[in-house]
Design a protein around this motif. Structure first.
Motif, short mmCIF file in Angstrom:
data_model
loop_
_atom_site.label_atom_id
_atom_site.label_comp_id
_atom_site.label_asym_id
_atom_site.label_seq_id
_atom_site.Cartn_x
_atom_site.Cartn_y
_atom_site.Cartn_z
N LEU A 98 0.84 -1.21 0.00
CA LEU A 98 0.00 0.00 0.00
C LEU A 98 0.87 1.26 0.00
O LEU A 98 0.54 2.26 -0.63
N ASN A 99 2.01 1.17 0.69
CA ASN A 99 2.94 2.30 0.81
C ASN A 99 3.95 2.40 -0.33
O ASN A 99 4.89 3.17 -0.26
N HIS A 100 3.73 1.60 -1.39
CA HIS A 100 4.64 1.57 -2.55
C HIS A 100 6.05 1.09 -2.18
O HIS A 100 7.04 1.56 -2.74
N PHE A 101 6.10 0.13 -1.22
CA PHE A 101 7.37 -0.53 -0.92
C PHE A 101 7.29 -1.95 -1.48
O PHE A 101 6.41 -2.72 -1.10
N ALA A 102 8.21 -2.28 -2.39
CA ALA A 102 8.26 -3.63 -2.97
C ALA A 102 9.13 -4.50 -2.06
O ALA A 102 10.34 -4.28 -1.95
N ASN A 103 8.50 -5.45 -1.41
CA ASN A 103 9.17 -6.31 -0.45
C ASN A 103 10.11 -7.29 -1.17
O ASN A 103 9.66 -8.14 -1.92
N ILE A 104 11.41 -7.18 -0.92
CA ILE A 104 12.37 -8.04 -1.64
C ILE A 104 12.26 -9.51 -1.20
O ILE A 104 12.78 -10.40 -1.88
N TYR A 105 11.59 -9.74 -0.07
CA TYR A 105 11.44 -11.12 0.42
C TYR A 105 10.02 -11.66 0.23
O TYR A 105 9.63 -12.63 0.87
N GLU A 106 9.27 -11.04 -0.65
CA GLU A 106 7.86 -11.43 -0.83
C GLU A 106 7.71 -12.88 -1.28
O GLU A 106 6.72 -13.53 -0.97
N ASP A 107 8.69 -13.41 -1.97
CA ASP A 107 8.57 -14.79 -2.50
C ASP A 107 9.27 -15.83 -1.64
O ASP A 107 9.45 -16.98 -2.07
N LYS A 108 9.65 -15.47 -0.42
CA LYS A 108 10.45 -16.39 0.41
C LYS A 108 9.64 -17.07 1.52
O LYS A 108 10.21 -17.67 2.42
N GLY A 109 8.31 -16.95 1.51
CA GLY A 109 7.52 -17.49 2.63
C GLY A 109 6.95 -16.37 3.47
O GLY A 109 7.16 -15.19 3.16
N ARG A 110 6.26 -16.72 4.53
CA ARG A 110 5.57 -15.69 5.32
C ARG A 110 6.53 -14.90 6.21
O ARG A 110 6.53 -13.68 6.22
N TYR A 111 7.32 -15.61 7.01
CA TYR A 111 8.31 -14.95 7.88
C TYR A 111 9.65 -15.68 7.76
O TYR A 111 10.07 -16.38 8.67
N PRO A 112 10.30 -15.52 6.62
CA PRO A 112 11.53 -16.29 6.39
C PRO A 112 12.71 -15.85 7.25
O PRO A 112 12.84 -14.67 7.58
N GLU A 113 13.54 -16.83 7.61
CA GLU A 113 14.84 -16.53 8.20
C GLU A 113 15.78 -16.16 7.05
O GLU A 113 15.72 -16.78 5.99
N ILE A 114 16.62 -15.16 7.28
CA ILE A 114 17.53 -14.74 6.19
C ILE A 114 18.96 -14.60 6.70
O ILE A 114 19.19 -14.46 7.90
N GLU A 115 19.88 -14.63 5.76
CA GLU A 115 21.29 -14.33 6.05
C GLU A 115 21.55 -12.90 5.59
O GLU A 115 21.46 -12.61 4.39
N ILE A 116 21.89 -12.02 6.53
CA ILE A 116 22.02 -10.61 6.14
C ILE A 116 23.18 -10.38 5.17
O ILE A 116 23.15 -9.44 4.38
N LYS A 117 24.18 -11.26 5.19
CA LYS A 117 25.29 -11.05 4.26
C LYS A 117 24.87 -11.26 2.80
O LYS A 117 25.58 -10.87 1.88
N LYS A 118 23.69 -11.89 2.61
CA LYS A 118 23.20 -12.13 1.24
C LYS A 118 22.14 -11.11 0.81
O LYS A 118 21.55 -11.25 -0.26
N ILE A 119 21.91 -10.09 1.62
CA ILE A 119 20.78 -9.18 1.37
C ILE A 119 20.92 -8.45 0.03
O ILE A 119 19.93 -8.24 -0.68
N ARG A 120 22.12 -8.10 -0.37
CA ARG A 120 22.28 -7.39 -1.65
C ARG A 120 22.04 -8.32 -2.83
O ARG A 120 21.44 -7.93 -3.83
#
Length: 266
Positions: free
Chosen positions: A179-201
């Motif tokens: 709604l706020n025009h923010f495209a979620n980069i993790y939208e396709d990774k599940g509902r509340y995915p665990e991530i590795e921050i070193k891979k964020i880019r």
């Protein structure tokens, strides 16, 4: 006899309007209060902090994931309000032995309108419910006009640390990000995915990183840690209630979002 169906499709029968309500969902406790039902609320969770005075006037029956079953039983409720995300299936099953358990499921803003209408029918406060839906509908329309010319930016919305977790698809948070025009980069990774921050880019290279105030209260050192891997992204601390609390809280979220966008323009 009133026959009503909750947002999980469970049918409930009520001979009379429920008058003794236990709410196990903080945002829905706030909504019940805003619908004028304060006198009917008999039990809440320790996380039900709005309005604040309820903690001293109502019985606290545990949290959202751990409850005091006997305390709830002794209160003799007519209905218990739960939420698919906030409360476990085990809790719902256990409580169903006491009285009807009404479960909400809020992923979209439409779901939010539906919940308010349902509460209007359920607690015989249709006029108040309609007033709230009208206010929210007007505020939503106004916000859509405001946001129309604001370009879409890529974002990541952090909700937890150790491990790092973000909001993904099929969540209310993601709905409000869109709604706020923010495209979620993790939208396709599940509902509340665990991530590795070193891979964020590599995984999306966000323009903005949001660090929520709840359920994990992020601090400056967390922003510094994440910032080492995000290159050009702006890191913003946000009020988690505005992005994750459904119900009447949405009305306060719209002006909050406008202020947020003004900050981002600087």
């Amino acid at each position: 006899m009133k026959q009503l169906t909750d947002q999980l499709g469970t049918s409930h029968s009520f001979e009379t309007t429920p008058k003794r309500i236990i709410s196990l969902v903080p945002s829905q406790t706030e909504l019940l209060y805003d619908l004028g039902l304060e006198d009917k609320i008999i039990g809440i969770t320790k996380f039900c902090i709005h309005p604040y005075h309820l903690k001293s006037t109502k019985k606290v029956v545990g949290g959202t994931k751990k409850i005091h079953f006997e305390k709830i039983k002794l209160l003799q409720p007519d209905i218990i309000i739960c939420n698919k995300e906030e409360n476990t299936q085990e809790i719902v099953d256990q409580l169903s032995a006491i009285c009807p358990v009404w479960v909400t499921n809020i992923v979209t803003i439409e779901d939010n309108f539906q919940m308010i209408s349902d509460f209007g029918q359920l607690f015989n406060c249709r006029t108040e419910a309609q007033k709230w839906n009208n206010k929210l509908s007007f505020a939503l329309s106004d916000f859509k006009k405001y946001i129309a010319d604001i370009p879409v930016q890529k974002a990541a919305y952090f909700i937890w640390k150790n491990p790092f977790m973000v909001a993904g698809k099929d969540t209310y948070i993601n709905e409000l990000l869109k709604l706020n025009h923010f495209a979620n980069i993790y939208e396709d990774k599940g509902r509340y995915p665990e991530i590795e921050i070193k891979k964020i880019r590599i995984e999306g290279d966000p323009d903005i990183v949001f660090l929520s105030s709840e359920p994990y209260p992020f601090k400056e050192e967390d922003a510094f840690e994440i910032g080492r891997f995000t290159h050009h992204a702006k890191t913003i601390f946000v009020d988690g209630e505005m992005f994750s609390w459904h119900g009447s809280r949405l009305l306060k979220a719209f002006p909050y979002f406008k202020v947020l966008h003004e900050r981002l323009k600087k």
